[in-house]
Scaffold this motif. Structure first.
Motif, PDB file in Angstrom:
ATOM      1  N   LEU A 110     -22.960 -23.489  83.351  1.00 50.30           N
ATOM      2  CA  LEU A 110     -21.599 -23.485  82.806  1.00 50.30           C
ATOM      3  C   LEU A 110     -20.568 -23.905  83.857  1.00 50.30           C
ATOM      4  CD1 LEU A 110     -21.712 -20.228  80.644  1.00 50.30           C
ATOM      5  CD2 LEU A 110     -21.770 -22.596  79.839  1.00 50.30           C
ATOM      6  N   GLU A 111     -20.800 -23.488  85.087  1.00 53.87           N
ATOM      7  CA  GLU A 111     -19.883 -23.886  86.161  1.00 53.87           C
ATOM      8  C   GLU A 111     -19.906 -25.402  86.363  1.00 53.87           C
ATOM      9  OE1 GLU A 111     -21.094 -21.624  89.512  1.00 53.87           O
ATOM     10  OE2 GLU A 111     -20.310 -19.722  88.715  1.00 53.87           O
ATOM     11  N   SER A 112     -21.104 -25.993  86.308  1.00 53.18           N
ATOM     12  CA  SER A 112     -21.193 -27.451  86.475  1.00 53.18           C
ATOM     13  C   SER A 112     -20.572 -28.171  85.281  1.00 53.18           C
ATOM     14  CB  SER A 112     -22.658 -27.872  86.643  1.00 53.18           C
ATOM     15  OG  SER A 112     -23.413 -27.601  85.476  1.00 53.18           O
ATOM     16  N   LYS A 113     -20.726 -27.598  84.071  1.00 51.43           N
ATOM     17  CA  LYS A 113     -20.119 -28.193  82.883  1.00 51.43           C
ATOM     18  C   LYS A 113     -18.593 -28.139  82.946  1.00 51.43           C
ATOM     19  CE  LYS A 113     -22.913 -29.986  79.863  1.00 51.43           C
ATOM     20  NZ  LYS A 113     -22.684 -31.363  79.381  1.00 51.43           N
ATOM     21  N   ALA A 114     -18.067 -27.029  83.471  1.00 52.10           N
ATOM     22  CA  ALA A 114     -16.614 -26.873  83.573  1.00 52.10           C
ATOM     23  C   ALA A 114     -16.014 -27.886  84.540  1.00 52.10           C
ATOM     24  CB  ALA A 114     -16.272 -25.458  84.013  1.00 52.10           C
ATOM     25  N   LEU A 115     -16.790 -28.301  85.519  1.00 52.09           N
ATOM     26  CA  LEU A 115     -16.301 -29.282  86.483  1.00 52.09           C
ATOM     27  C   LEU A 115     -16.173 -30.677  85.864  1.00 52.09           C
ATOM     28  CD1 LEU A 115     -18.293 -28.274  89.701  1.00 52.09           C
ATOM     29  CD2 LEU A 115     -15.864 -27.932  89.261  1.00 52.09           C
ATOM     30  N   GLU A 116     -17.063 -30.986  84.917  1.00 48.26           N
ATOM     31  CA  GLU A 116     -17.038 -32.324  84.316  1.00 48.26           C
ATOM     32  C   GLU A 116     -16.286 -32.375  82.990  1.00 48.26           C
ATOM     33  OE1 GLU A 116     -21.111 -32.783  81.827  1.00 48.26           O
ATOM     34  OE2 GLU A 116     -21.392 -32.630  84.001  1.00 48.26           O
ATOM     35  N   ASN A 117     -15.969 -31.215  82.437  1.00 46.93           N
ATOM     36  CA  ASN A 117     -15.249 -31.159  81.166  1.00 46.93           C
ATOM     37  C   ASN A 117     -13.980 -30.325  81.335  1.00 46.93           C
ATOM     38  OD1 ASN A 117     -14.289 -30.906  78.566  1.00 46.93           O
ATOM     39  ND2 ASN A 117     -16.300 -30.490  77.663  1.00 46.93           N
ATOM     40  N   GLU A 128      -7.553 -44.381  74.557  1.00 48.73           N
ATOM     41  CA  GLU A 128      -8.644 -44.096  75.485  1.00 48.73           C
ATOM     42  C   GLU A 128      -8.681 -42.611  75.831  1.00 48.73           C
ATOM     43  OE1 GLU A 128     -11.060 -45.989  76.737  1.00 48.73           O
ATOM     44  OE2 GLU A 128     -10.421 -47.655  75.477  1.00 48.73           O
ATOM     45  N   VAL A 129      -7.496 -42.063  76.065  1.00 48.46           N
ATOM     46  CA  VAL A 129      -7.425 -40.630  76.390  1.00 48.46           C
ATOM     47  C   VAL A 129      -7.876 -39.789  75.200  1.00 48.46           C
ATOM     48  CG1 VAL A 129      -5.849 -38.727  76.952  1.00 48.46           C
ATOM     49  CG2 VAL A 129      -5.617 -40.926  78.124  1.00 48.46           C
ATOM     50  N   ASN A 130      -7.446 -40.184  73.995  1.00 50.06           N
ATOM     51  CA  ASN A 130      -7.832 -39.437  72.796  1.00 50.06           C
ATOM     52  C   ASN A 130      -9.341 -39.482  72.556  1.00 50.06           C
ATOM     53  OD1 ASN A 130      -5.219 -38.647  72.250  1.00 50.06           O
ATOM     54  ND2 ASN A 130      -4.795 -40.393  70.889  1.00 50.06           N
ATOM     55  N   ARG A 131      -9.947 -40.646  72.812  1.00 51.79           N
ATOM     56  CA  ARG A 131     -11.397 -40.755  72.660  1.00 51.79           C
ATOM     57  C   ARG A 131     -12.119 -39.848  73.682  1.00 51.79           C
ATOM     58  NH1 ARG A 131     -11.673 -45.732  71.907  1.00 51.79           N
ATOM     59  NH2 ARG A 131     -11.860 -46.484  74.056  1.00 51.79           N
ATOM     60  N   PHE A 132     -11.599 -39.836  74.897  1.00 53.32           N
ATOM     61  CA  PHE A 132     -12.173 -38.967  75.940  1.00 53.32           C
ATOM     62  C   PHE A 132     -12.049 -37.494  75.534  1.00 53.32           C
ATOM     63  CE2 PHE A 132     -11.266 -36.255  79.631  1.00 53.32           C
ATOM     64  CZ  PHE A 132     -12.434 -36.409  80.365  1.00 53.32           C
ATOM     65  N   LEU A 133     -10.863 -37.112  75.035  1.00 56.15           N
ATOM     66  CA  LEU A 133     -10.650 -35.710  74.641  1.00 56.15           C
ATOM     67  C   LEU A 133     -11.532 -35.323  73.464  1.00 56.15           C
ATOM     68  CD1 LEU A 133      -6.755 -35.450  74.927  1.00 56.15           C
ATOM     69  CD2 LEU A 133      -8.466 -34.500  76.488  1.00 56.15           C
ATOM     70  N   LYS A 134     -11.745 -36.262  72.548  1.00 54.28           N
ATOM     71  CA  LYS A 134     -12.598 -35.964  71.394  1.00 54.28           C
ATOM     72  C   LYS A 134     -14.038 -35.693  71.829  1.00 54.28           C
ATOM     73  CE  LYS A 134     -13.938 -37.746  66.848  1.00 54.28           C
ATOM     74  NZ  LYS A 134     -13.810 -38.871  65.889  1.00 54.28           N
ATOM     75  N   GLU A 135     -14.538 -36.512  72.760  1.00 57.75           N
ATOM     76  CA  GLU A 135     -15.899 -36.318  73.271  1.00 57.75           C
ATOM     77  C   GLU A 135     -16.029 -34.959  73.963  1.00 57.75           C
ATOM     78  OE1 GLU A 135     -16.723 -39.573  75.812  1.00 57.75           O
ATOM     79  OE2 GLU A 135     -16.879 -41.059  74.199  1.00 57.75           O
TER      80      GLU A 135
END
Length: 444
Positions: free
Chosen positions: A39-46, A280-287
């Motif tokens: 979870l810590e690694s996921k929080a760093l990338e998301n 582009e930002v919206n697509r990133f946020l959706k993912e």
């Protein structure tokens, strides 16, 4: 044979492993510590994943978790074991402190210091003297004299040995009551002696079997790793993921997840960048939002699966939780998976590297799944019960005439009504690190 080439359309059905499914499977088999790290690694990338660690508490093995859940009066004791102050002297410092500097020349002291640097954590010389000589300007004679000085004078006995044979021999030489027979056996017949081929030794040397047995008992009291007491390692504590709480004749199940940070949605970040109306930002946020939702669902599913499997174990093993480990019944993962209507591999992953706290101690969840042994009355017994029976029979046997594997097969059938093969007895005996009858035999 038709070898024509061309293009054809064909419909097929097949299962594909998506990235989300692959991660969900991995998440299910994670232990609490592995899950927290994930979870810590996921929080760093998301950036939409926010971890709250206020709920995390250090698990105190001297603290009754069951009582704490009921009363709620106990407070977290931060890193309780690390608060214990200790000063640990290193092996090299301890060995150097024993050198008598006043009785040695400066170059002799240097030789001993270099040799001590090449003594490993078990107390053995880690390199050959010839290899050490290539690195330093010392003669072979100086190195031999320095090593002999360490072996004869430095404590604990056995330090500076080049192999196990020399280590044991050095300790025998330091005994208050010398045992010449043990010294001879270790020095001249070590391999036969270690393999308990004592009849062959007796034939070669004329030594009495009882005396060889006594010498072997003496050698067993020696330390094969004389410097092991100086190895400083932090203790690894088992943290149960499931806690069984007795409630009269019934049991309640609690999932201990206080080592796992809580996952929440970073609403402020999401609103801030959504307002910019950038595709582009919206697509990133959706993912990243989908990734967050998948993690939340997977965490809930992991907890639910672990709880369901644990509940089924308690339902199928009531005598274990009421009377103790000796009442464990045979149970397979397939039985549990069929009753829960999930795949057998899901059960396997759910119990991997996870522990359960019971009124009789903490056990690995996987240990509740044992093979079935048939009895003469068509009942069944678990492999653990059979192992306990084998161990008890061997403990009570006549050590001058130990029971063979075939003898154990007969006794288990006659006394306990269990039908097993000689090979099964041998397999269980090996799993319990119990030697064969020939190596258990005593001559006194």
């Amino acid at each position: 044979m038709n070898l024509r080439t061309g293009l054809w359309q064909q419909q097929t059905l097949k299962m594909t492993m998506t990235q989300e499914l692959s991660q969900a499977i991995a998440l299910l088999q994670y232990s609490s510590l592995e899950l927290a790290s994930f979870l810590e690694s996921k929080a760093l990338e998301n950036p939409l994943i926010k971890l709250e660690t206020d709920n995390i508490k250090s698990f105190n093995p001297q603290f009754d978790y069951v009582k704490s859940k009921r009363s709620g009066s106990e407070k977290d004791q931060k890193a309780w074991i690390e608060q214990i102050g200790e000063h640990v002297m290193s092996l090299q410092d301890f060995l150097l402190s024993q050198i008598n500097y006043t009785s040695l020349e400066s170059h002799e002291i240097e030789v001993i210091k270099i040799l001590i640097k090449h003594i490993d954590e078990n107390g053995y010389l880690s390199e050959d003297l010839e290899e050490i000589r290539k690195k330093y300007p010392f003669s072979p004679e100086e190195l031999e004299v320095g090593l002999l000085s360490i072996q004869e004078e430095v404590e604990p006995a056995g330090i500076g040995a080049r192999d196990l044979k020399e280590c044991l021999y050095l300790q025998l030489l330091r005994l208050e009551k010398p045992n010449e027979l043990a010294e001879t056996l270790v020095r001249e017949h070590f391999e036969l002696f270690a393999e308990k081929r004592w009849k062959k030794i007796s034939k070669l040397t004329g030594f009495d079997l009882k005396d060889i047995q006594s010498a072997f008992d003496l050698v067993l009291t020696l330390n094969p790793k004389p410097a092991a007491i100086f190895v400083s390692e932090k203790s690894a504590y088992i943290i149960p993921e499931v806690v069984i709480i007795p409630n009269g004749d019934e049991f309640s199940i609690s999932i201990y997840d206080e080592l796992i940070p809580r996952v929440s949605f970073n609403e402020s970040y999401y609103k801030k960048f959504t307002a910019k109306q950038d595709s582009e930002v919206n697509r990133f946020l959706k993912e990243k939002q989908q990734d967050y939702q998948w993690i939340v669902r997977s965490l809930e599913q992991r907890k639910e699966t672990l709880k369901n499997v644990s509940m089924k174990i308690v339902q199928k093993q009531p005598d274990f939780f009421k009377k103790g480990p000796s009442f464990l019944k045979p149970m397979t993962m397939r039985e549990v998976s069929e009753e829960l209507e999930i795949h057998e591999s899901t059960v396997s992953r759910a119990v991997r590297d996870k522990y359960i706290q019971t009124p009789f101690g903490t056990f690995e969840l996987r240990s509740f799944f044992t093979s079935t042994i048939q009895t003469v009355t068509n009942d069944t017994a678990s492999s653990k019960q059979v192992k306990d029976i084998i161990k008890a029979l061997i403990e009570k046997e006549n050590k001058q005439k130990p029971l063979s594997d075939q003898d154990l097969v007969y006794l288990i059938k006659e006394q306990d009504g269990l039908v097993i093969s000689r090979r099964t007895v041998a397999k269980y005996r090996d799993q319990m690190s119990i030697p064969s009858s020939a190596k258990r035999k005593r001559y006194e």
